[in-house]
Write an enzyme that holds these catalytic residues in place. Structure first.
Site, mmCIF file in Angstrom:
data_model
loop_
_atom_site.group_PDB
_atom_site.id
_atom_site.type_symbol
_atom_site.label_atom_id
_atom_site.label_comp_id
_atom_site.label_asym_id
_atom_site.label_seq_id
_atom_site.Cartn_x
_atom_site.Cartn_y
_atom_site.Cartn_z
ATOM 1 N N THR A 1 15.367 -5.741 9.834
ATOM 2 C CA THR A 1 15.104 -4.512 9.072
ATOM 3 C C THR A 1 16.232 -3.509 9.218
ATOM 4 O O THR A 1 16.913 -3.473 10.255
ATOM 5 C CB THR A 1 13.792 -3.852 9.557
ATOM 6 O OG1 THR A 1 13.614 -2.583 8.918
ATOM 7 C CG2 THR A 1 13.812 -3.631 11.071
ATOM 8 N N TYR B 1 8.345 -0.693 15.722
ATOM 9 C CA TYR B 1 8.640 -1.719 14.718
ATOM 10 C C TYR B 1 10.133 -2.040 14.697
ATOM 11 O O TYR B 1 10.543 -3.197 14.812
ATOM 12 C CB TYR B 1 8.178 -1.257 13.332
ATOM 13 C CG TYR B 1 8.687 -2.152 12.224
ATOM 14 C CD1 TYR B 1 8.193 -3.441 12.062
ATOM 15 C CD2 TYR B 1 9.690 -1.711 11.343
ATOM 16 C CE1 TYR B 1 8.680 -4.273 11.068
ATOM 17 C CE2 TYR B 1 10.164 -2.530 10.347
ATOM 18 C CZ TYR B 1 9.661 -3.809 10.210
ATOM 19 O OH TYR B 1 10.150 -4.636 9.236
#
Length: 323
Positions: free
Chosen positions: A117, A141
């Site tokens: 990401t 995350y």
């Protein structure tokens, strides 16, 4: 591709938004596709095992199907949930990923494409994020994804035949042949905005006091088809002996929330009822990808604009909303 030369690709999380489009494009390109996902989805021509990556049957599936590569997408993707419940994010995104990689080595699977990401960059001082920039993820995350990038690097050093690509996606959106964003309740901006606009409901934007030209967050939105095609380009690169590494996968330009609202209004011919609420924890002001490395190493570039993304998002949600 005949059966003798047909490669088998095992996809974890292949029932999700990015996973389903990836499975479809792989299958259409002649690959034999195996999907491991706890949610079963209607995907023509794809073998599905409806269980979690943590299931003890994983080893048997790897030995039975003997995949040529694994595309690892299965993860907890919610940024807000990772802040409120970090334990489940680290368990699913870190512990399960390490277990999967261990099983890959044991089963002779030497090529892995990993779903990372742009969140690994955090609040960057750079106008464009390049893979050589410092990483400073702001949320569990983002941290969990960066941890697995480090694990992959260590596996690459430890095992001679092992190679990987970690694809740092920027914001995925759009749809493909009836496959689109299906998380409920929705957590991503464009699906939420499009649904609110179609239903004539109020849309609440998170923050209008960021250090950007119009005060709202700017994101590098990337069409889901471009992300899926990046998976295939990365696979071919690894099959051809490419060196392991991390790669930005983005549209290459940033669009603000206010600009997104304007484009949605233009395409729908309507006015959206917008209210600006407080900032959301962990949101950087801007993300923007330098994608030169992916283009140089495996010939990938994005082919869709923000106009295409919103058009396809609207088309998908029109099929889901029952008036």
């Amino acid at each position: 591709m005949n059966k003798e030369t047909q490669k088998t690709i095992l996809v974890t999380g292949g029932s999700g938004f990015i996973g389903s489009v990836t499975c479809a494009l792989l299958q259409q390109s002649g690959y034999n596709v195996i999907n491991i996902d706890r949610t079963k989805r209607s995907l023509d021509g794809i073998t599905q095992y409806p269980f979690d990556v943590a299931n003890n049957q994983l080893k048997g599936v790897l030995e039975l199907t003997k995949p040529d590569a694994v595309i690892h997408l299965a993860a907890n993707h919610s940024v807000p949930k990772s802040v409120g419940d970090p334990a489940s994010t680290y368990y699913n995104n870190v512990a399960n990923s390490i277990m999967l990689l261990e099983q890959c080595i044991a089963s002779g699977v030497n090529h892995v494409v990993f779903s990372s990401t742009s969140s690994v960059y955090g609040n960057s001082d750079y106008l464009l994020n390049s893979e050589t920039d410092p990483t400073n993820p702001l949320t569990p995350y983002g941290k969990s994804k960066l941890m697995i990038e480090h694990v992959l690097e260590d596996f690459d050093n430890a095992y001679e035949d092992f190679s990987y690509t970690a694809l740092r996606y920027f914001n995925a959106a759009g749809s493909y042949e009836g496959l689109g964003y299906q998380l409920d309740p929705k957590e991503h901006l464009i699906p939420i905005l499009v649904e609110k606009a179609l239903l004539g409901e109020k849309f609440i934007a998170n923050g209008d006091d960021y250090d950007t030209p119009d005060g709202t967050c700017m994101r590098d939105y990337t069409h889901v088809v471009d992300i899926a095609s990046a998976h295939m380009a990365a696979l071919n690169y690894l099959f051809d002996g490419g060196k392991s590494g991390s790669y930005n996968i983005g549209g290459g330009s940033s669009t603000s929330i206010k600009q997104i609202i304007t484009e949605v209004e233009k395409q729908l011919g309507t006015t959206v009822d917008v209210e600006y609420g407080p900032r959301r924890e962990g949101d950087p002001a801007k993300t923007s990808a330098n994608v030169a490395k992916a283009f140089e190493d495996f010939g990938w570039d994005s082919a869709h604009t923000i106009i295409d993304i919103i058009r396809d998002e609207i088309a998908y949600h029109k099929t889901k909303i029952k008036k």
